[in-house]
Design an enzyme around this catalytic site. Structure first.
Site, mmCIF file in Angstrom:
data_model
loop_
_atom_site.group_PDB
_atom_site.id
_atom_site.type_symbol
_atom_site.label_atom_id
_atom_site.label_comp_id
_atom_site.label_asym_id
_atom_site.label_seq_id
_atom_site.Cartn_x
_atom_site.Cartn_y
_atom_site.Cartn_z
ATOM 1 N N GLN A 154 43.203 37.947 39.395
ATOM 2 C CA GLN A 154 44.272 38.645 38.680
ATOM 3 C C GLN A 154 44.412 38.077 37.265
ATOM 4 O O GLN A 154 44.581 36.879 37.073
ATOM 5 C CB GLN A 154 45.597 38.501 39.464
ATOM 6 C CG GLN A 154 46.747 39.283 38.881
ATOM 7 C CD GLN A 154 46.523 40.806 38.924
ATOM 8 O OE1 GLN A 154 46.032 41.350 39.909
ATOM 9 N NE2 GLN A 154 46.866 41.484 37.837
ATOM 10 N N ASP A 180 36.366 44.364 40.288
ATOM 11 C CA ASP A 180 37.213 44.670 39.127
ATOM 12 C C ASP A 180 36.354 44.966 37.890
ATOM 13 O O ASP A 180 36.881 45.396 36.865
ATOM 14 C CB ASP A 180 38.125 43.462 38.849
ATOM 15 C CG ASP A 180 39.577 43.877 38.686
ATOM 16 O OD1 ASP A 180 39.887 45.059 38.900
ATOM 17 O OD2 ASP A 180 40.394 43.011 38.332
ATOM 18 N N LYS A 193 48.327 45.554 45.617
ATOM 19 C CA LYS A 193 46.906 45.729 45.953
ATOM 20 C C LYS A 193 46.669 45.366 47.417
ATOM 21 O O LYS A 193 45.955 46.066 48.136
ATOM 22 C CB LYS A 193 46.033 44.874 45.031
ATOM 23 C CG LYS A 193 46.009 45.422 43.602
ATOM 24 C CD LYS A 193 45.429 44.441 42.578
ATOM 25 C CE LYS A 193 45.587 45.022 41.180
ATOM 26 N NZ LYS A 193 45.215 44.077 40.111
#
Ligand code: NDP
Length: 294
Positions: A98, A121, A54
């Site tokens: 994450q 996200d 990413k």
């Protein structure tokens, strides 16, 4: 006639180029460099790899990325307060925690510490709640499900009124993609490990999304002729002819399915590349909104 292949790699590359152009325009016109913070707790090797990928892709499009790493035994309060600091930092427009987090941490508490406007996200409980409600929209939707809808849009698929069958109900893929399909007025069926007569249910699908993590579970004769088949599964199968000893296959028996389907995503090279592309797009959106509201 065989199915048309949905080339996720090419579509993701096109999105990445669009994002790169917009990022440089934002820098030129507004003096604003979009910033993404990644928060990694612990040393899970797969998570480390995802975060690195990413960050690298951010660099390719001119998004400034900040990697925050915390030890695997970090306390709830330590992680939440780091996330709150990032939420308050004006140079950061997107925050990605994450997942999965180490087991002792309360995921919902940590995701709730992300500023809603920086939740690129799409896993903040309020964004998820809005995704699940009629007439409300989240500020961001999760990346893999958004990538699936983007693939459908880019091939010109009509979603409204179509029979969509989603295999899998996880919080990361199955449930959010189902909500997005419903918002686009598909007639929706969600299947899971207790569902019965899967071949019969799948046969109804004009749009099939397979996200179960079971090697080639969906057979060619389950599929309605002409259907759009989106295979999210990433499964490793031993293959001594490959240098790394395995190859990746999806949840759909691709060779059989492509003879029946109208469109199909390959694995790898279908849904996979879309996830990071959508994250980059969401980070750009967050940065743009930050100047629109200020
Ligand atoms: P999960 O394991 O969290 O969820 C799997 C879902 O499939 C569950 O809802 C489960 O049902 C259902 N399921 C399992 N076995 C069956 C079965 N035999 N019949 C019907 N349903 C079944 O997986 P994820 O959603 O996280 O991931 C799914 C796949 O997608 C994986 O292969 C993963 O690697 C891949 N993936 C790919 C991404 C990408 O391309 N960027 C991103 C994320 C995931 P139940 O709820 O009853 O347990």
């Amino acid at each position: 006639m065989g199915a048309q292949i949905i080339d996720g790699t090419a579509i993701a590359q096109a999105i990445q180029e669009e994002v790169a152009q917009e990022v440089s325009r934002l820098k030129r016109d507004r003096g604003l460099a979009p910033g993404l913070a990644t928060v990694l707790v612990g040393d899970n090797p797969a998570s480390q790899t995802y975060v690195r990928m990413k960050q690298r892709r951010c660099g390719e499009v001119g998004i400034h990325s900040v990697g925050v790493e915390l030890p695997g035994d970090a306390s709830q309060q330590q992680v939440e307060s780091r996330v709150r600091e990032l939420s308050a930092d004006p140079s950061i427009h997107g925050i990605l925690v994450q997942l999965p987090l180490p087991g002792h941490l309360d995921e919902e508490g940590i995701l709730s510490a992300i500023d809603l406007h920086k939740d690129v996200d799409g896993f903040h409980p309020i964004n998820i709640g809005r995704l699940a409600m009629k007439g409300r929209d989240p500020l961001f939707a999760p990346a893999t499900p958004s990538g699936i809808i983007e693939l459908l849009d880019r091939i010109g698929a009509e979603i409204s009124g179509k029979e969509a069958v989603v295999l899998g109900r996880s919080n990361i893929v199955g449930l959010p993609v189902s909500m997005l399909l419903l918002k686009r007025n598909a007639t929706l069926t969600i299947c899971h490990s207790r569902s019965r007569d899967l071949p019969l249910v799948v046969k109804r699908a004009d749009i099939l999304v397979a996200a179960v993590g079971r090697t080639e579970m969906v057979k060619g004769d389950w599929i309605k002729p002409g259907a759009i088949v989106i295979d999210v599964g990433i499964n490793q199968v031993e293959d001594p002819t490959r240098k790394r000893g395995y190859r990746l296959v999806g949840d759909v028996a691709y060779d059989e399915a492509k003879e029946v389907a109208g469109w199909i995503t390959p694995v790898p090279g279908g849904v996979g590349p879309m996830t990071i592309a959508m994250l980059l797009q969401n980070t750009l959106t967050a940065a743009r909104r930050s100047v629109e509201v200020s």
